[in-house]
Write a protein that holds these residues in place. Structure first.
Motif, PDB file in Angstrom:
ATOM      1  N   MET A   6      -3.983  -0.043  -9.774  1.00 34.80           N
ATOM      2  CA  MET A   6      -4.694  -0.508  -8.584  1.00 34.80           C
ATOM      3  C   MET A   6      -4.856  -2.016  -8.610  1.00 34.80           C
ATOM      4  SD  MET A   6      -6.229   0.203  -5.778  1.00 34.80           S
ATOM      5  CE  MET A   6      -6.789  -1.188  -4.799  1.00 34.80           C
ATOM      6  N   GLU A   7      -4.484  -2.661  -7.490  1.00 31.41           N
ATOM      7  CA  GLU A   7      -4.322  -4.109  -7.443  1.00 31.41           C
ATOM      8  C   GLU A   7      -5.591  -4.918  -7.205  1.00 31.41           C
ATOM      9  OE1 GLU A   7      -3.386  -1.892  -5.088  1.00 31.41           O
ATOM     10  OE2 GLU A   7      -3.474  -2.730  -3.069  1.00 31.41           O
ATOM     11  N   ASN A   8      -6.781  -4.440  -7.629  1.00 36.24           N
ATOM     12  CA  ASN A   8      -8.011  -5.209  -7.415  1.00 36.24           C
ATOM     13  C   ASN A   8      -7.758  -6.689  -7.714  1.00 36.24           C
ATOM     14  OD1 ASN A   8      -9.417  -2.587  -7.315  1.00 36.24           O
ATOM     15  ND2 ASN A   8      -8.888  -2.582  -9.483  1.00 36.24           N
ATOM     16  N   VAL A  40       6.250   6.663   1.963  1.00 36.26           N
ATOM     17  CA  VAL A  40       5.531   5.397   2.098  1.00 36.26           C
ATOM     18  C   VAL A  40       6.030   4.362   1.082  1.00 36.26           C
ATOM     19  CG1 VAL A  40       3.264   4.332   1.930  1.00 36.26           C
ATOM     20  CG2 VAL A  40       3.532   6.501   3.121  1.00 36.26           C
ATOM     21  N   TYR A  41       6.275   4.792  -0.140  1.00 38.60           N
ATOM     22  CA  TYR A  41       6.764   3.857  -1.152  1.00 38.60           C
ATOM     23  C   TYR A  41       8.290   3.772  -1.128  1.00 38.60           C
ATOM     24  CZ  TYR A  41       2.166   3.625  -3.380  1.00 38.60           C
ATOM     25  OH  TYR A  41       0.848   3.421  -3.646  1.00 38.60           O
ATOM     26  N   ALA A  42       8.942   4.917  -1.344  1.00 37.83           N
ATOM     27  CA  ALA A  42      10.379   4.872  -1.606  1.00 37.83           C
ATOM     28  C   ALA A  42      11.173   4.564  -0.336  1.00 37.83           C
ATOM     29  CB  ALA A  42      10.827   6.190  -2.231  1.00 37.83           C
ATOM     30  N   ALA A  54       4.492  -5.576 -12.148  1.00 37.77           N
ATOM     31  CA  ALA A  54       5.022  -6.472 -11.111  1.00 37.77           C
ATOM     32  C   ALA A  54       4.603  -5.995  -9.721  1.00 37.77           C
ATOM     33  CB  ALA A  54       6.546  -6.546 -11.208  1.00 37.77           C
ATOM     34  N   HIS A  55       4.486  -4.700  -9.552  1.00 40.37           N
ATOM     35  CA  HIS A  55       4.045  -4.140  -8.270  1.00 40.37           C
ATOM     36  C   HIS A  55       2.616  -4.590  -7.960  1.00 40.37           C
ATOM     37  CE1 HIS A  55       3.656  -0.654  -5.339  1.00 40.37           C
ATOM     38  NE2 HIS A  55       2.385  -0.936  -5.577  1.00 40.37           N
ATOM     39  N   GLU A  56       1.723  -4.381  -8.913  1.00 41.22           N
ATOM     40  CA  GLU A  56       0.319  -4.722  -8.652  1.00 41.22           C
ATOM     41  C   GLU A  56       0.144  -6.225  -8.490  1.00 41.22           C
ATOM     42  OE1 GLU A  56      -1.275  -2.283  -7.802  1.00 41.22           O
ATOM     43  OE2 GLU A  56      -0.080  -0.716  -8.760  1.00 41.22           O
ATOM     44  N   LEU A  57       0.931  -6.993  -9.229  1.00 45.79           N
ATOM     45  CA  LEU A  57       0.789  -8.442  -9.105  1.00 45.79           C
ATOM     46  C   LEU A  57       1.398  -8.941  -7.794  1.00 45.79           C
ATOM     47  CD1 LEU A  57       1.198  -9.422 -12.852  1.00 45.79           C
ATOM     48  CD2 LEU A  57      -0.904  -9.306 -11.494  1.00 45.79           C
ATOM     49  N   ALA A  58       2.393  -8.250  -7.267  1.00 52.44           N
ATOM     50  CA  ALA A  58       2.916  -8.599  -5.932  1.00 52.44           C
ATOM     51  C   ALA A  58       1.803  -8.465  -4.898  1.00 52.44           C
ATOM     52  CB  ALA A  58       4.084  -7.683  -5.569  1.00 52.44           C
ATOM     53  N   HIS A  59       0.958  -7.447  -5.092  1.00 53.68           N
ATOM     54  CA  HIS A  59      -0.161  -7.231  -4.166  1.00 53.68           C
ATOM     55  C   HIS A  59      -1.199  -8.356  -4.211  1.00 53.68           C
ATOM     56  CE1 HIS A  59       0.480  -3.185  -2.645  1.00 53.68           C
ATOM     57  NE2 HIS A  59       0.354  -2.573  -3.801  1.00 53.68           N
ATOM     58  N   GLN A  60      -1.257  -9.120  -5.294  1.00 50.62           N
ATOM     59  CA  GLN A  60      -2.298 -10.152  -5.373  1.00 50.62           C
ATOM     60  C   GLN A  60      -2.173 -11.122  -4.200  1.00 50.62           C
ATOM     61  OE1 GLN A  60      -4.713  -9.796  -8.103  1.00 50.62           O
ATOM     62  NE2 GLN A  60      -3.525  -7.904  -8.007  1.00 50.62           N
ATOM     63  N   ASN A 116       1.819  -2.688   2.955  1.00 46.34           N
ATOM     64  CA  ASN A 116       1.353  -3.130   1.641  1.00 46.34           C
ATOM     65  C   ASN A 116       2.190  -2.515   0.533  1.00 46.34           C
ATOM     66  OD1 ASN A 116      -0.814  -4.803   1.625  1.00 46.34           O
ATOM     67  ND2 ASN A 116      -2.308  -3.274   0.947  1.00 46.34           N
ATOM     68  N   GLU A 117       2.298  -1.194   0.599  1.00 43.58           N
ATOM     69  CA  GLU A 117       2.891  -0.467  -0.513  1.00 43.58           C
ATOM     70  C   GLU A 117       4.414  -0.574  -0.543  1.00 43.58           C
ATOM     71  OE1 GLU A 117       1.243   0.175  -2.855  1.00 43.58           O
ATOM     72  OE2 GLU A 117      -0.784   0.253  -2.055  1.00 43.58           O
ATOM     73  N   SER A 118       5.035  -0.495   0.624  1.00 43.76           N
ATOM     74  CA  SER A 118       6.498  -0.633   0.657  1.00 43.76           C
ATOM     75  C   SER A 118       6.893  -2.016   0.160  1.00 43.76           C
ATOM     76  CB  SER A 118       7.032  -0.486   2.081  1.00 43.76           C
ATOM     77  OG  SER A 118       6.596   0.699   2.650  1.00 43.76           O
ATOM     78  N   PHE A 119       6.104  -2.995   0.586  1.00 45.21           N
ATOM     79  CA  PHE A 119       6.443  -4.364   0.215  1.00 45.21           C
ATOM     80  C   PHE A 119       6.318  -4.558  -1.295  1.00 45.21           C
ATOM     81  CE2 PHE A 119       5.913  -8.828  -0.418  1.00 45.21           C
ATOM     82  CZ  PHE A 119       6.862  -9.362   0.427  1.00 45.21           C
ATOM     83  N   ALA A 120       5.183  -4.097  -1.850  1.00 44.54           N
ATOM     84  CA  ALA A 120       4.991  -4.239  -3.304  1.00 44.54           C
ATOM     85  C   ALA A 120       6.061  -3.448  -4.050  1.00 44.54           C
ATOM     86  CB  ALA A 120       3.602  -3.759  -3.702  1.00 44.54           C
ATOM     87  N   ASN A 121       6.453  -2.321  -3.472  1.00 48.56           N
ATOM     88  CA  ASN A 121       7.474  -1.499  -4.123  1.00 48.56           C
ATOM     89  C   ASN A 121       8.824  -2.205  -4.143  1.00 48.56           C
ATOM     90  OD1 ASN A 121       8.095   0.860  -5.489  1.00 48.56           O
ATOM     91  ND2 ASN A 121       8.730   1.920  -3.648  1.00 48.56           N
TER      92      ASN A 121
HETATM   93 ZN    ZN Z   1       0.769  -0.602  -4.438  1.00 49.84          ZN
END
Ligand code: ZN
Ligand code: BES
Length: 845
Positions: free
Chosen positions: A255-257, A375-377, A288-294, A311-316
């Motif tokens: 989780m990208e808190n 949503v992700y893939a 890398a996924h969670e840090l992309a969300h930062q 959010n999720e597709s992009f981080a993925n």
């Molecule tokens: Zn995510």
């Protein structure tokens, strides 16, 4: 109840002062939250869930309020609009739901301990403090936390601690941010820290159940990922630190808190000396996924939950872009092909699947709409397509502008499309909408007749499907430049095929690189040409042939009987992705044979034929300096050889077990699971079973745990199976977060299926009470649907799940899963004999 108005329209918070006093002994906490904001009306609503509200004051005076649990709210009547300071005091409980503020349990040297952590996305911040708990309601936060503190304990949060006074820890004021990204954690923690080139402090935190070196890999990847993103996004990481915290109990993966990312232990910590390369790649992509969300998610946040997919597709997508940049030799996009692409193509072919973007008003619906394969893939695949269309320079420029325009605020999908559109001069939004707003994907048929190739697009279905006449704007990516780049019509033709074939000197291909979301059905002539030249094709093209034929066979557009005999042509490839696709297809053949039958014996011989040469080449022991591909594909080969009951493989695995009996965890992580499984299946005993179960309880190494689970669930002994199923509800042995893998293991085991199926039906209520609040809940049903293949099981599945169709969050899943099992049962009934005859023939060759 549907939330028709957003609370943010009525009250707009600017700043929160949150004070929490948490007691782990009594599992209680009390809180005082002060919110300064702008009241747009006098009747305002503030979110709360499971909070016992004691007092509500506005500007220091008591005001009338009611708690409205149905709307997860406090309804407050103010005496005036405009700038208002609300002060709310309350009491609440800590519960083991892995939501809100919750305890995580672990053991060090036999002593039971706990640490406290948080999980607020999507709507659980309201379980910790009253708030306008909507992504658009960004504010700054001052957090102050007191807890039943013992010497040697640490507390961390989004921002650094500025002081401790009378046992209260005060944290620095946050940036303007959304409630769902607030986080903290405390307990006996160990940590390692470093600093990025630009001066951001990076740290990894974990319980002391782990060896210190298990933090090293994550620290290195986190640091380099942040450095990569600062450069790629041309935007500085905006906080003083980036902490990564591993929690022993965790419902999602990570989780990208903002500033304090939380992870499952399995997705952050690893033994640098003995972890499979595959697992290392997985951990790196999660970080890398969670840090992309930062940036994408935290600095700029979706305005409402309907854009959560973005959010999720992009981080993925970015997890692969980042890891590919920092570890180019890993070829991590190949992992995207073998995991995300195949998940998306499989799931998206079932009628009734959701589209990537779905309008959603009620946040309670969000979790139920969260189909990861879509949503992700699929979402990431859409963005990969967009990236290919605009190119990296425009992507970077567009993102830089997007962050500059919306930082510390919110944005919509359209804002992103217009930023990318401006940077590239292309209407990407229009092309993408055909993919994002419609479910499913096309199969393009390529037919050669009268010297021209006719391409036609139709929606592809596995199982029954209603053709709604959908059309997509398909980037065709042919290796023949004469073929148009984009196919928007239902049918197009390519003239002068013979001339093109001669000029290019290679077979005609579509979707080169496998980055567009469609599959291809070539006619016989074109396919023959491809197969005759298969060795000249790159690994991804070979993967695609296997992938598309497998899907076409599942969708009855070709048959497994014609497909199966083609498999041996690919069996000696040195490419990992080819082997991944090959064994995925070969494993599908298992559904056509009855356990312990003569056909099963034939199929085992077929698997032996596929794997024996590679087994001889690769062996059991990873060689120093061997190719990444060899390391990654060895598991496919060992698994096939053991399924085939290859005598030498069984003997070698048994020998490895005997040689390492004192330290099984020390067996090379690349092959450990096969050694353990072989032992349990072929040399099992009650004693071995108990030893492994003990090792499972004692080790803190998540990879080793997963290997033991896979081994134990493969036992053929009915008594041991019963013992395993008994452990399902013993959280001291199997944590609820890990239960699904155990359940799947037993259910997929022919000798365990009945016990697992009985368990889930009998104890459904327990399961719902334990993981029901969770997104993972519905995926237990997906697991069942991925295993069942007989009409008896189908009938039992329907009898049990059809009455549950009205359960919110399960409706779509149950409908789709009935269709998935039904189509498999039909396929097996229709093709079983032909497939087994084809295998028998292939084996004789
Ligand atoms: Zn995510
Ligand atoms: N933000 C998500 C986790 C999440 C999503 C929590 C929706 C609650 C609701 C996080 O960034 C994420 O995507 N986690 C993944 C792991 C990831 C690396 C693919 C997960 O939890 O599966």
């Amino acid at each position: 109840m549907a939330e028709l108005t957003h609370f943010y329209e009525k009250f707009q918070p600017a700043h929160y002062n949150i004070y929490l006093d948490i007691n782990r002994e009594t599992k209680q906490f009390s809180g005082k939250t002060t919110i300064t904001g702008d009241a747009k009306t006098t009747a305002i609503s503030i979110h709360q869930k499971f909070l016992n509200i004691e007092t509500v004051q506005a500007d220091g005076k008591d005001v009338p309020f009611t708690t409205d649990d149905a709307n997860e709210a406090i309804q407050i009547t103010l005496s005036k609009t405009g700038e208002t300071t609300l002060t709310i005091t309350y009491q609440a409980k800590l519960t083991d739901t892995m939501m809100g503020i919750y305890p995580s349990y672990y053991e060090v040297d036999g002593v039971k301990k706990q640490i406290i952590g948080t999980q607020f996305e999507t709507t659980a911040a309201r379980q910790a403090f009253p708030s306008v708990d909507e992504p658009e309601a960004k504010a700054t936060f001052d957090l102050a936390i007191k807890f039943d503190e013992h010497p040697g304990e640490t507390i961390i949060s989004n921002m650094p601690e500025v002081r401790t006074e009378n046992g209260v820890h005060y944290f620095d004021t946050t940036m303007r941010m959304s409630t769902y990204l607030i986080a903290f954690g405390f307990g006996e923690l160990q940590s390692k820290t470093t600093t990025t080139k630009s001066g951001v402090k990076v740290g990894v935190f974990a319980t002391k159940a782990h060896k210190a070196d298990e933090l090293d890999f994550a620290l290195d990847i986190a640091k380099r990922s942040i450095e990569f993103y600062e450069d790629f996004y041309q935007t500085k990481y905006p906080l003083p630190h980036s902490w990564q915290l591993a929690l022993p109990d965790f419902s999602a993966g990570a989780m990208e808190n903002w500033g304090l990312v939380t992870y499952r232990e399995a997705y952050l910590l690893l033994d640098p000396k003995n972890t499979s390369f595959e697992m290392k790649q997985l951990v790196a992509t999660v970080i890398a996924h969670e840090l992309a969300h930062q940036w994408f998610g935290d600095l700029v946040t979706m305005k409402w939950w309907d854009d959560l997919w973005l959010n999720e597709s992009f981080a993925n997508m970015m997890e692969y872009v980042a890891v590919d940049a920092i570890e180019p030799d890993w070829h991590v996009w190949e992992m995207f092909q073998t995991s995300d692409v195949s998940a998306a193509l499989q799931r998206d072919a079932t009628d009734g699947v959701q589209s990537v973007h779905v309008d959603v008003e009620d946040p309670a619906e969000i979790d139920s709409l969260f189909d990861a394969a879509i949503v992700y893939a699929k979402g990431a695949r859409m963005l990969v397509m967009a990236r290919a269309l605009v190119g990296d320079d425009a992507l970077r420029k567009g993102l830089e502008n997007y962050f500059a325009a919306h930082k510390f605020h919110n944005a919509t999908g359209d804002d992103l499309w217009s930023a990318l559109g401006e940077a590239s001069g292309m209407d990407v939004g229009a092309i993408m909408k055909t993919w994002l707003d419609q479910p499913g994907y096309p199969v393009v048929t390529a037919k050669l007749a009268d010297g021209q190739v006719t391409l036609t697009q139709n929606q592809f279905f596995i199982g029954d499907g209603q053709d709604a006449g959908r059309k997509w704007s398909i980037p065709l990516n042919s290796n023949y430049a004469e073929v148009p780049e984009l196919m928007t019509d239902k049918t197009i033709t390519v003239a002068d095929y013979d001339k093109l074939r001669a000029a290019h000197g290679t077979p005609f291909l579509l979707n080169v690189g496998n980055n567009s979301h469609f599959i291809v059905q070539y006619d016989q002539t074109l396919m023959k040409d491809i197969l005759q030249n298969v060795d000249q094709l790159g690994a991804i093209s070979q993967l695609q042939i296997l992938q598309d034929l497998r899907l076409l066979a599942d969708g009855k557009k070709t048959s497994y009987a014609t497909f199966a005999p083609l498999l041996p042509r690919f069996a000696n490839s040195h490419g990992n992705v080819v082997n991944a696709a090959l064994y995925r297809a070969a494993n599908k053949l298992k559904q056509f044979v009855t356990p312990k039958s003569a056909e099963e014996k034939q199929l085992k011989a077929f698997f032996n034929q596929l794997s024996s040469q590679q087994l001889a080449r690769l062996g059991w022991t990873p060689k120093a300096g061997e190719a990444n591909d060899d390391q990654l594909m060895r598991p496919y080969i060992l698994s096939a050889a053991l399924y085939a009951e290859n005598a030498a493989a069984i003997k070698d695995a048994h020998q490895l077990f005997t040689d390492n009996a004192d330290n099984l965890g020390g067996l090379s992580a690349d092959i450990r699971v096969f050694v353990l499984r072989n032992e349990v299946k072929n040399f099992g005993s009650a004693e071995l079973f108990d030893n492994l179960l003990n090792a499972y309880r004692q080790t803190a190494d998540a990879s080793y745990k997963a290997d033991i689970s896979a081994a134990l669930t493969s036992t053929t002994d009915p008594q041991l199976i019963a013992k395993l199923v008994e452990k399902f509800e013993d959280a001291d042995t199997i944590k609820p977060q890990d239960l699904r893998a155990w359940f799947r293991g037993v259910l997929a085991n022919d000798d365990g299926q009945q016990a697992a199926w009985d368990w889930i039906r009998n104890d459904w209520q327990w399961l719902e009470d334990t993981v029901g609040g969770d997104m993972e809940f519905a995926t237990y049903i997906t697991v069942i649907a991925s295993v069942f293949k007989t009409s008896t099981r189908l009938a039992e599945f329907k009898a049990f799940f059809e009455p549950k169709l009205p359960t919110p969050g399960l409706t779509r899943e149950i409908k789709m899963d009935i269709s998935v099992i039904e189509s498999r049962v039909n396929l097996i009934n229709e093709e079983k004999d032909a497939v087994n005859a084809a295998i028998a023939k292939a084996v004789q060759k």
